[in-house]
Design a protein around this motif. Structure first.
Motif, PDB file in Angstrom:
ATOM      1  N   ASP A  36      45.945  83.544  55.411  1.00  0.00           N
ATOM      2  CA  ASP A  36      45.058  82.909  54.444  1.00  0.00           C
ATOM      3  C   ASP A  36      45.782  81.720  53.854  1.00  0.00           C
ATOM      4  N   ALA A  37      45.019  80.842  53.174  1.00  0.00           N
ATOM      5  CA  ALA A  37      45.556  79.564  52.715  1.00  0.00           C
ATOM      6  C   ALA A  37      45.276  79.363  51.236  1.00  0.00           C
ATOM      7  N   ALA A  38      46.277  78.838  50.511  1.00  0.00           N
ATOM      8  CA  ALA A  38      46.142  78.466  49.100  1.00  0.00           C
ATOM      9  C   ALA A  38      47.402  77.690  48.721  1.00  0.00           C
ATOM     10  N   ASP A  39      47.338  76.964  47.611  1.00  0.00           N
ATOM     11  CA  ASP A  39      48.536  76.309  47.081  1.00  0.00           C
ATOM     12  C   ASP A  39      49.369  77.382  46.376  1.00  0.00           C
ATOM     13  N   LEU A  40      50.427  77.828  47.015  1.00  0.00           N
ATOM     14  CA  LEU A  40      51.207  78.964  46.514  1.00  0.00           C
ATOM     15  C   LEU A  40      52.338  78.558  45.582  1.00  0.00           C
ATOM     16  N   ASP A  41      52.814  77.321  45.687  1.00  0.00           N
ATOM     17  CA  ASP A  41      53.952  76.901  44.867  1.00  0.00           C
ATOM     18  C   ASP A  41      53.609  75.819  43.862  1.00  0.00           C
ATOM     19  N   GLY A  42      52.333  75.484  43.716  1.00  0.00           N
ATOM     20  CA  GLY A  42      51.898  74.564  42.675  1.00  0.00           C
ATOM     21  C   GLY A  42      52.217  73.111  42.910  1.00  0.00           C
ATOM     22  N   ASP A  43      52.476  72.719  44.184  1.00  0.00           N
ATOM     23  CA  ASP A  43      52.810  71.317  44.445  1.00  0.00           C
ATOM     24  C   ASP A  43      51.614  70.497  44.902  1.00  0.00           C
ATOM     25  N   GLY A  44      50.425  71.121  44.973  1.00  0.00           N
ATOM     26  CA  GLY A  44      49.222  70.412  45.374  1.00  0.00           C
ATOM     27  C   GLY A  44      48.899  70.499  46.847  1.00  0.00           C
ATOM     28  N   ASP A 333      36.200  72.636  72.778  1.00  0.00           N
ATOM     29  CA  ASP A 333      37.222  73.589  73.173  1.00  0.00           C
ATOM     30  C   ASP A 333      38.615  73.028  72.920  1.00  0.00           C
ATOM     31  N   PHE A 334      39.490  73.828  72.250  1.00  0.00           N
ATOM     32  CA  PHE A 334      40.838  73.374  71.926  1.00  0.00           C
ATOM     33  C   PHE A 334      41.841  74.488  72.219  1.00  0.00           C
ATOM     34  N   ARG A 335      42.872  74.169  72.959  1.00  0.00           N
ATOM     35  CA  ARG A 335      43.906  75.151  73.265  1.00  0.00           C
ATOM     36  C   ARG A 335      44.861  75.276  72.077  1.00  0.00           C
ATOM     37  N   VAL A 336      45.156  76.530  71.677  1.00  0.00           N
ATOM     38  CA  VAL A 336      46.017  76.752  70.513  1.00  0.00           C
ATOM     39  C   VAL A 336      47.200  77.657  70.813  1.00  0.00           C
ATOM     40  N   GLY A 337      47.125  78.542  71.809  1.00  0.00           N
ATOM     41  CA  GLY A 337      48.231  79.450  72.096  1.00  0.00           C
ATOM     42  C   GLY A 337      47.725  80.810  72.544  1.00  0.00           C
ATOM     43  N   ARG A 338      48.647  81.707  72.799  1.00  0.00           N
ATOM     44  CA  ARG A 338      48.298  83.003  73.372  1.00  0.00           C
ATOM     45  C   ARG A 338      47.686  83.941  72.330  1.00  0.00           C
ATOM     46  N   ARG A 339      46.512  84.392  72.607  1.00  0.00           N
ATOM     47  CA  ARG A 339      45.739  85.369  71.834  1.00  0.00           C
ATOM     48  C   ARG A 339      45.569  84.966  70.360  1.00  0.00           C
ATOM     49  N   PRO A 340      44.771  83.951  70.101  1.00  0.00           N
ATOM     50  CA  PRO A 340      44.439  83.598  68.707  1.00  0.00           C
ATOM     51  C   PRO A 340      43.515  84.657  68.103  1.00  0.00           C
ATOM     52  N   VAL A 341      43.903  85.209  66.956  1.00  0.00           N
ATOM     53  CA  VAL A 341      43.181  86.343  66.384  1.00  0.00           C
ATOM     54  C   VAL A 341      42.632  86.090  64.985  1.00  0.00           C
ATOM     55  N   ASP A 342      43.056  85.024  64.329  1.00  0.00           N
ATOM     56  CA  ASP A 342      42.528  84.734  62.993  1.00  0.00           C
ATOM     57  C   ASP A 342      42.568  83.236  62.773  1.00  0.00           C
ATOM     58  N   VAL A 343      41.663  82.739  61.924  1.00  0.00           N
ATOM     59  CA  VAL A 343      41.562  81.309  61.676  1.00  0.00           C
ATOM     60  C   VAL A 343      41.196  81.076  60.222  1.00  0.00           C
ATOM     61  N   VAL A 344      41.764  80.019  59.636  1.00  0.00           N
ATOM     62  CA  VAL A 344      41.416  79.606  58.283  1.00  0.00           C
ATOM     63  C   VAL A 344      41.293  78.089  58.273  1.00  0.00           C
ATOM     64  N   ALA A 357      44.070  76.328  60.727  1.00  0.00           N
ATOM     65  CA  ALA A 357      45.278  77.085  61.043  1.00  0.00           C
ATOM     66  C   ALA A 357      44.867  78.355  61.777  1.00  0.00           C
ATOM     67  N   VAL A 358      45.574  78.645  62.872  1.00  0.00           N
ATOM     68  CA  VAL A 358      45.210  79.754  63.758  1.00  0.00           C
ATOM     69  C   VAL A 358      46.426  80.649  63.965  1.00  0.00           C
ATOM     70  N   ALA A 359      46.253  81.957  63.766  1.00  0.00           N
ATOM     71  CA  ALA A 359      47.307  82.934  64.050  1.00  0.00           C
ATOM     72  C   ALA A 359      47.216  83.342  65.513  1.00  0.00           C
ATOM     73  N   CYS A 360      48.300  83.113  66.270  1.00  0.00           N
ATOM     74  CA  CYS A 360      48.348  83.452  67.696  1.00  0.00           C
ATOM     75  C   CYS A 360      49.278  84.651  67.871  1.00  0.00           C
ATOM     76  N   SER A 361      48.703  85.835  68.097  1.00  0.00           N
ATOM     77  CA  SER A 361      49.474  87.066  67.981  1.00  0.00           C
ATOM     78  C   SER A 361      50.474  87.259  69.119  1.00  0.00           C
TER      79      SER A 361
END
Length: 384
Positions: A36-44, A333-344, A357-361
């Protein structure tokens, strides 16, 4: 030992319809499952929190700190998962009202946890959230409009339980059993749902994807305005098994429409919410060979919602551009890597458009696709 590795080659990719991305590959430890995505350190800048499957019945939790679209490793930790092989879940929300995003997640043991952000993207403070049974999925949302984050959950033992944990604003949650509805189909812990006001009554509803199909779960008031709503019995929209679900106004009528990935039909299935009540559909749109995770965002800045879909078996994501009338064009269609399982989807490089951003397991990395950006040198960062 952690080593930072820099790549010298720029990678660009473009779809058949003209959407172009610059691709950055960020190496992470283990096998990423959710993010998941968010500004975690407050730098914008929008950072990433990654939940990964580690060896020895453990999970690795990793922060990827963002600097204008370039990511580097930040805080990390490991946590036991137990021996069960249940789905993973990951969300970011400010549960303690201190102005930064905290981490809410469910590990394959079925037990929910949260870690509080120290304001600098550190998450050492661990607490467990209440659960009665194995929890498959949860979503943070302010269900009673009191300004505090509540937690909508789906749990399973003999029957399925769908209800809300009421947030107090200090990071703690309590069960409100009056919100629950039971018996949402057969036993299935691989459920995904999203929360939003689908029927336009001012209360937040749910749409759920599972092997039972696609379900609409309306909410209803349990008391005066400002009290926690409850969930009603579900309405079956489709019996086709679905992997994930997203909500967006696809036809511009001011109502959230429901879309889900249907792997067996190689499609996204769409139900349009009508202003007079009810739904029209289903409509099916090609989305690759095995569509899995789905996210909705305006990718081409035309004011219409588009969808991004992972295809785990092909190592690609598909972008379907919305027409604004409830339909989509042909998938790009866009290649991202082996077994993409989540996207944000979020704006990672601060240029005003939406990136992915894509998680490639199986690839052990997160692929970041920066949307329509100027030429740059991408960075590959990792642990060895």
């Amino acid at each position: 030992m952690r080593i930072v590795i820099l790549a010298a080659a720029a990678l660009a990719t473009a779809g058949s319809g003209g959407i172009a991305f610059w691709k950055t590959v960020v190496d992470v430890r283990d096998s990423p499952r959710r993010l998941d995505a968010a500004d975690l350190d407050g730098d914008g800048d929008v950072d990433l929190f990654v939940l990964a499957d580690a060896a020895g019945n453990a999970a690795s939790l990793q922060v990827l700190l963002n600097d204008g679209g370039q990511f580097s490793p930040g805080w990390s930790a490991t946590q036991p998962t137990g021996t069960l092989q249940l789905p993973w879940d990951m969300d970011l929300a400010d549960t303690d009202d201190d102005g930064d995003a905290d981490a809410l997640y469910v590990l394959p043991s079925g037990g929910p946890s949260q870690r509080f952000n120290d304001g600098d993207a550190g998450f050492d403070d661990l607490e467990f959230t209440p659960a009665f049974a194995l929890r498959a999925e949860q979503e943070p949302a302010d269900m009673d409009d009191d300004g505090d984050v509540d937690l909508v959950y789906y749990e399973e033992d003999v029957v399925g339980y769908f209800g809300t944990l009421e947030g107090s604003g200090d990071g703690s949650f309590e069960f409100n059993l009056a919100t629950e509805t039971w018996g949402l189909g057969g036993f299935d812990l691989a459920r995904r749902f999203e929360i939003g006001d689908i029927d336009g009554d001012g209360l937040r509803d749910a749409a759920m994807a599972s092997i039972d199909g696609l379900q609409f779960i309306p909410s209803h008031p349990l008391g005066p305005v400002g009290t926690m709503p409850g969930f009603e019995d579900d309405i079956k929209l489709s019996a086709t098994p679905c992997a994930d679900v997203a909500l967006a106004d696809l036809d511009g009528n001011g109502r959230l429409d429901v879309m889900a990935t249907a792997p067996s039909l190689h499609s996204v299935v769409v139900f349009l919410t009508q202003t007079a009540g009810g739904f029209t559909g289903p409509a099916f749109f090609p989305a690759g060979s095995t569509p899995g995770a789905i996210s909705a965002a305006d990718m081409d800045l035309d004011g219409h919602a588009d969808v991004i879909v992972t295809n785990p078996t092909t190592g690609r994501v598909n972008v379907l551009l919305g027409t604004g009338t409830g339909s989509f064009g042909a998938p790009e269609d866009f290649r991202v890597g082996r077994r993409p399982v989540d996207v944000v989807a979020s704006d990672f490089d601060d240029d005003g458009d939406t990136d992915i951003a894509v998680a490639c397991s199986q690839g052990g990395h997160v692929t970041v696709l920066l949307n329509n950006t100027a030429p740059r040198q991408p960075e590959i960062v990792g642990w060895r």
